[in-house]
Scaffold this active site. Structure first.
Site, PDB file in Angstrom:
ATOM      1  N   CYS A 207       0.272   3.857   2.725  1.00  0.00           N
ATOM      2  CA  CYS A 207       0.875   3.460   4.000  1.00  0.00           C
ATOM      3  C   CYS A 207       2.331   3.885   4.039  1.00  0.00           C
ATOM      4  O   CYS A 207       2.814   4.394   5.047  1.00  0.00           O
ATOM      5  CB  CYS A 207       0.780   1.961   4.193  1.00  0.00           C
ATOM      6  SG  CYS A 207      -0.885   1.311   4.103  1.00  0.00           S
TER       7      CYS A 207
ATOM      8  N   CYS B 194       0.829  -1.210   0.000  1.00  0.00           N
ATOM      9  CA  CYS B 194       0.000   0.000   0.000  1.00  0.00           C
ATOM     10  C   CYS B 194       0.863   1.260   0.000  1.00  0.00           C
ATOM     11  O   CYS B 194       1.630   1.500   0.925  1.00  0.00           O
ATOM     12  CB  CYS B 194      -0.947  -0.064   1.192  1.00  0.00           C
ATOM     13  SG  CYS B 194      -1.434   1.496   1.897  1.00  0.00           S
TER      14      CYS B 194
END
Ligand SMILES: *[C@@H]1O[C@H](CO)[C@@H](O)[C@H](O)[C@H]1NC(C)=O
Length: 428
Positions: free
Chosen positions: A53, A50
């Site tokens: 993230c 991700c």
């Protein structure tokens, strides 16, 4: 000599590594058993793939070190949700990154902007006392200077206080809660009776009235926004819970034109001067940039302009004509309230279909633009599969029915045959 230097360097390096990782702890599935029952944790759930993230990593580390150096009781952790799946399930993680605070056994989801300021404010608010006591006029005034909207319970222990605390338990993610006694409040504040729950905002105050305002929690949800404010996508989304319509001046992202400034002050003036009339139904504000609203209306809105948004059903209202004066804006708002101005958009079936197509177009257009072949493949492949599937189904059906009953229905169209079989089944 150089061996010694290497040892020193290595130990410094190890020390740095240890102190750096001490700010943010990596948590796994054993966390719920090993944590202290009263510990407060701020946890980021991430996935290795991700990108959002990864962008959050430096911010997260900064937050960890800052909270530590402030002596905050909040511990900062992170957890790879694809590895520690049990923990992720326990916290009901649905998207990445998920930012969740655990205090005793209550979990609080953070949904604001993923910035250091936003997350730090959340950590300090939720990590601190549920209801903060204001024991002197100085403290009260200090709090007033720092909060645009401030809920205050006034009085001794009561049933109302119980309700106030339970509302705070849930709504502390959104706003601060205070308590004080009557003699601390400025003399000019008039209170009909005690105990009372008040909200101080917009340079004035309102007292909760159970008969008129209903449930305390919903009243707090309605009143937790200032009457006029700068609104971004996150705020607008959160405002949906108030159940009010939002009146927006849409202005440029940067370098406001004269007209934008005029629109902004028009909304601000109406919000202040007609509070009595409109604050029950409307919240007011301005939004910089039209990206978010374009997504809502599924088109291009002009900037600057006015729009009223109903977040309960994704509906919106546009002014019927030119908006030059205060009178025009008032007529617009009254038209929205009395139903003479049509609501557009919404979340009906037609709108949802339109949204599906709109979202698909938005996702696929850049792909087509950059890699036309890949785009064709992305669209064509599922369509081909679907077509082949349909074809096989249609072919398979007459054959199957032939097995069941050999009564010459093969001449009928497959759909008719299916219907016949269904009616046969029913009559059985
Ligand atoms: C806003 O949407 C809600 C939910 O559909 C609806 O009940 C309400 O009447 C709408 N408000 C206006 C002013 O259209």
């Amino acid at each position: 000599m150089s061996a010694l230097r290497n040892t020193v360097l290595l130990s410094v390096f190890l020390l740095l590594l240890v102190s750096a990782s001490a700010f943010v702890e990596e948590l796994d599935d054993s966390f719920m058993e090993t944590r202290g029952a009263d510990d407060i944790w701020l946890i980021k759930f991430y996935a290795p793939w991700c990108t959002f993230c990864k962008q959050l990593d430096p911010v997260w580390h900064q937050i960890g070190s800052e909270l530590k150096s402030l002596g905050s009781p909040v511990n900062v952790g992170k957890s790879d949700a694809t590895v520690s799946t049990g923990l992720a399930k326990e916290f009901r993680v649905r998207g990445y990154p998920a930012i969740i605070m655990l205090k005793k056994d209550v979990k609080y989801n953070y949904s604001g902007p993923r910035t250091r300021e936003g997350i730090m404010d959340f950590a300090n608010r939720v990590g601190g006392p549920l209801v903060r006591s204001l024991s002197s006029l100085q403290l009260f005034q200090h709090a007033m200077n720092h909060h645009d909207v401030m809920f205050v319970y006034v009085g001794a222990t009561s049933q109302l206080k119980g309700k106030y605390i339970s509302a705070a338990e849930e709504l502390i993610v959104h706003t601060y809660f205070f308590s004080t006694s009557r003699d601390v409040l400025p003399k000019a504040v008039s209170l009909p009776s005690l105990p009372a729950v008040m909200v101080f905002k917009d340079g004035t105050y309102f007292t909760f009235n159970e008969e008129l305002d209903g449930d305390l929690k919903s009243w707090i949800n309605r009143e937790r926004f200032p009457n006029y404010l700068k609104i971004d996508g996150y705020t607008l989304y959160a405002m949906g819970e108030s159940g009010k319509l939002v009146v927006l001046a849409l202005v440029e992202e940067k370098g406001l034109s004269e007209e934008s400034l005029r629109f902004k002050s028009l909304v601000e003036k109406v919000a202040a001067d007609y509070r009595e009339i409109y604050s029950r139904n409307f919240l007011f504000g301005f939004m910089e940039g039209s990206g978010y609203i374009n997504g809502l209306v599924m088109g291009e809105v002009t900037v600057p302009s006015f729009i009223v948004v109903n977040l309960s059903n994704d509906g919106y209202f546009l002014p019927p004509g030119a908006m030059e004066t205060e009178r025009h804006l008032l007529d617009f708002l009254n038209g929205v309230l009395d139903g003479s101005i049509q609501c557009q958009g919404g979340n009906g079936v037609g709108q949802r279909l339109k949204r599906f197509v709109y979202d698909a177009k938005l996702t696929l257009l850049p792909v087509f633009h950059r890699a036309p072949l890949l785009g064709c493949f992305l669209v064509g492949f599922p369509l081909t599969i679907a077509a082949v599937f349909c074809y096989l189904c249609c072919r398979a059906r007459p054959a199957a029915s032939d097995d069941d009953d050999n009564d010459g229905v093969a001449l009928l169209a497959p759909s008719l045959q299916r219907r016949k079989k269904l009616t046969d089944k029913k009559s059985d």
